[in-house]
Design a protein around this motif. Structure first.
Motif, PDB file in Angstrom:
ATOM      1  N   LEU A 276      62.514   8.355  15.694  1.00 30.93           N
ATOM      2  CA  LEU A 276      61.348   8.067  14.860  1.00 30.93           C
ATOM      3  C   LEU A 276      60.746   9.361  14.331  1.00 30.93           C
ATOM      4  CD1 LEU A 276      59.715   5.467  17.321  1.00 30.93           C
ATOM      5  CD2 LEU A 276      61.041   4.922  15.267  1.00 30.93           C
TER       6      LEU A 276
ATOM      7  N   ARG B 104      55.395   2.462  14.010  1.00 29.35           N
ATOM      8  CA  ARG B 104      56.270   3.379  14.752  1.00 29.35           C
ATOM      9  C   ARG B 104      55.624   3.872  16.042  1.00 29.35           C
ATOM     10  NH1 ARG B 104      57.370   6.783   9.362  1.00 29.35           N
ATOM     11  NH2 ARG B 104      55.264   5.933   9.031  1.00 29.35           N
TER      12      ARG B 104
ATOM     13  N   ALA C 162      62.923   1.643  10.737  1.00 27.35           N
ATOM     14  CA  ALA C 162      61.795   2.562  10.925  1.00 27.35           C
ATOM     15  C   ALA C 162      61.856   3.659   9.870  1.00 27.35           C
ATOM     16  CB  ALA C 162      61.788   3.149  12.338  1.00 27.35           C
TER      17      ALA C 162
ATOM     18  N   GLU D  65      52.005  11.376  15.993  1.00 26.24           N
ATOM     19  CA  GLU D  65      52.427  10.191  16.746  1.00 26.24           C
ATOM     20  C   GLU D  65      51.490   9.896  17.900  1.00 26.24           C
ATOM     21  OE1 GLU D  65      53.519  13.120  17.196  1.00 26.24           O
ATOM     22  OE2 GLU D  65      54.107  13.469  19.289  1.00 26.24           O
TER      23      GLU D  65
ATOM     24  N   ASP E 227      50.208   2.530  12.955  1.00 27.14           N
ATOM     25  CA  ASP E 227      51.550   2.612  12.386  1.00 27.14           C
ATOM     26  C   ASP E 227      52.522   1.940  13.361  1.00 27.14           C
ATOM     27  OD1 ASP E 227      53.011   4.515  10.058  1.00 27.14           O
ATOM     28  OD2 ASP E 227      54.295   3.821  11.707  1.00 27.14           O
TER      29      ASP E 227
ATOM     30  N   TYR F 231      56.743   1.174  18.401  1.00 27.92           N
ATOM     31  CA  TYR F 231      58.151   1.407  18.758  1.00 27.92           C
ATOM     32  C   TYR F 231      58.277   2.586  19.725  1.00 27.92           C
ATOM     33  CZ  TYR F 231      59.807  -1.506  14.774  1.00 27.92           C
ATOM     34  OH  TYR F 231      60.082  -2.521  13.903  1.00 27.92           O
TER      35      TYR F 231
ATOM     36  N   TRP G 266      66.488   1.357  14.252  1.00 30.98           N
ATOM     37  CA  TRP G 266      65.801   2.254  15.202  1.00 30.98           C
ATOM     38  C   TRP G 266      66.298   2.014  16.622  1.00 30.98           C
ATOM     39  CZ3 TRP G 266      62.166   0.793  19.077  1.00 30.98           C
ATOM     40  CH2 TRP G 266      61.803  -0.549  19.099  1.00 30.98           C
TER      41      TRP G 266
ATOM     42  N   TYR H 165      52.475   0.375   7.596  1.00 29.66           N
ATOM     43  CA  TYR H 165      53.079   1.680   7.275  1.00 29.66           C
ATOM     44  C   TYR H 165      52.604   2.104   5.897  1.00 29.66           C
ATOM     45  CZ  TYR H 165      56.445  -1.239   4.669  1.00 29.66           C
ATOM     46  OH  TYR H 165      57.035  -2.145   3.821  1.00 29.66           O
TER      47      TYR H 165
ATOM     48  N   TRP I 272      61.033  -1.929   8.522  1.00 27.24           N
ATOM     49  CA  TRP I 272      60.731  -2.154   9.945  1.00 27.24           C
ATOM     50  C   TRP I 272      61.988  -2.030  10.798  1.00 27.24           C
ATOM     51  CZ3 TRP I 272      56.146  -3.976  12.617  1.00 27.24           C
ATOM     52  CH2 TRP I 272      55.008  -4.034  11.813  1.00 27.24           C
TER      53      TRP I 272
END
Length: 471
Positions: free
Chosen positions: A450, A427, A151, A464, A425, A430, A162, A134, A148
């Protein structure tokens, strides 16, 4: 072997009474929530606590066609006494999906101690996701773990996890959708809406009535249940929420201890396999297996679908060891790899391997340049996702470990699409899990779970990718 509700109650010694047998499966809120999101699936989070050396976890075997990853690796890591370099011949390259770095074409290999996970990779059950990190990474264990878990790389003060944000949106205080095999609630499950159990061993999970006067435990339990019911029906929101949580916890305390005997009686061979390993990772995963076995057999008040465990010992500033058995890092990897291989086999035998994912992460990696006999805190490292329906293979690029590309000794996080070493990343990992496994709509993941960063899109997570392809 299936067990009946009557058999289970007999094994668990559950107290007879009008409210004890009430199953949360009968709760329409729980049923609807399950149907809307995760469905008949499970999610397990395994945290490698201490900052796992990802560069000695998935390691270049050669330079590939367009890079110098192996040469850069060998320039930074020593051989001989105190050396931690893994030779190309030691690294494990299983059959199955290609294990090539997508950017350079370098052949990659698993740390020799991680043979259990390598075996699963060879079966096509593991996704290796490289270069996870990140922006503006913290090298503090506590700070980075919270990043983490929540998030929240911007350290904006988000107090919920998250996963917790998702749980709070779909479950109420009467539900227990998540269990952590530890003594406290993990940050990723943090929220204040629904219940999360922390259980070291299900056999010992009980309400602390009065161990010195166990003969009247039934009366104490029934009195507490009456108080919980009274609070639940009070009409006052906070009191009602507390009453619902108390009641669900009491019901869980009735049911969870019996999962131990049920599992031992019905699955002795796998129970022995965990015993033979004799490690904390194996014992903790067995507790999760017991709960899943209970859910699969419709044991009353056992409905958890989200699990968390951690394995410590990865903060190897010294005496890290290389690829030989007995080294600290070797032992860590051997413990986790063996435990995951056994857990997967257990779940496969139960018929739930296709309903399960386990994702493995650490709060950061280590620097490429070794110190005297170990490594110091670094930035990007690999994540793993395993399960029966995971699309096995390598995702994301290996970090650029060339000496001239480092910043203060660390690999650089970048989201620049023109950079061939573009980072992953965490995320995005996730988000892919939430979208493709938990079935949360893409837009909801962004708006509720997120949110994107603001700022320079080359340096921040401004776009994303929730379709990474491993699910």
């Amino acid at each position: 072997m299936a067990i009946s509700r009557r058999q289970f109650l007999g094994r668990s010694g559950a107290v007879a009474g009008g409210v004890v047998g009430a199953s949360l499966f009968g709760n329409p809120f729980t049923r609807d929530a399950m149907a809307m999101t995760l469905g008949d699936r499970y999610v397990v989070s395994l945290y490698l606590d201490g900052g796992n050396d990802g560069l000695n976890t998935i390691t270049p075997v050669d330079n590939g066609g367009s890079g110098a990853l192996r040469a850069d690796y060998e320039a930074a890591r020593n051989t001989g006494s105190g050396g931690i370099r893994l030779s190309s011949g030691e690294l494990l390259v299983p059959g199955g999906p290609s294990l090539l770095d997508p950017n350079t074409g370098s052949q990659l290999g698993f740390h020799p101690g991680l043979y259990g996970l390598s075996n699963l990779y060879g079966q096509g059950k593991v996704a290796v996701i490289q270069g996870c990190g990140y922006p503006n990474a913290s090298l503090s264990h506590d700070t980075s773990a919270k990043v983490w878990e929540r998030a929240d790389p911007n350290r904006s003060g988000i107090s919920t996890g998250w996963v917790g944000r998702h749980l709070a949106a779909h479950f109420g205080p009467s539900d227990i959708p998540a269990v952590a095999v530890r003594g406290s609630i993990p940050g990723e499950f943090d929220q204040t809406t629904t219940s999360v159990l922390t259980v070291s061993r299900v056999e010992q999970f009980n309400f602390p009535y009065d161990s010195s006067n166990g003969s009247d435990s039934t009366f104490r339990r029934n009195a507490l249940m009456a108080l919980a019911d009274e609070s639940l029906l009070s009409g006052q929101p906070v009191q009602s929420q507390v009453g619902a949580a108390d009641k669900s916890t009491l019901l869980a305390a009735d049911s969870y201890p019996g999962l131990h005997d049920a599992y031992e009686d019905d699955r002795p061979s796998f129970d022995q396999m965990y015993d033979d390993l004799g490690t904390s990772a194996a014992r903790d995963l067995r507790e999760i297996s017991k709960i899943i076995y209970g859910v699969e057999n419709a044991v009353p008040n056992v409905n958890a679908r989200y699990f968390e465990l951690r394995n410590g010992g990865y903060d190897n500033h010294s005496d890290q060891g290389g690829g030989s058995p007995g080294g600290r890092h070797y032992n860590n990897h051997e413990e986790v790899g063996q435990a995951l291989e056994t857990f997967y086999a257990d779940c496969d035998d139960m018929g739930v391997a296709d309903k399960l994912i386990v994702f493995v992460w650490s709060e950061f990696s280590r620097r490429i340049l070794q110190n005297d006999t170990g490594t110091d805190h670094g930035t990007q490292g690999p994540m793993f996702v395993l399960g029966g329906t995971v699309n096995g293979g390598v995702y994301g690029n290996h970090p650029d470990i060339a000496d001239g590309s480092l910043e203060s000794g660390n690999t650089i996080y970048t989201q620049d699409v023109a950079n061939p070493y573009r980072s992953t990343d965490f995320r995005d990992v996730y988000g892919t899990i939430m979208k493709h496994w938990v079935n949360v709509p893409h837009a909801t993941v962004l708006s509720n779970l997120l949110p994107l960063d603001t700022g320079d899109p080359n340096e921040r997570w401004a776009t994303e990718n929730f379709d990474m392809g491993f699910l």
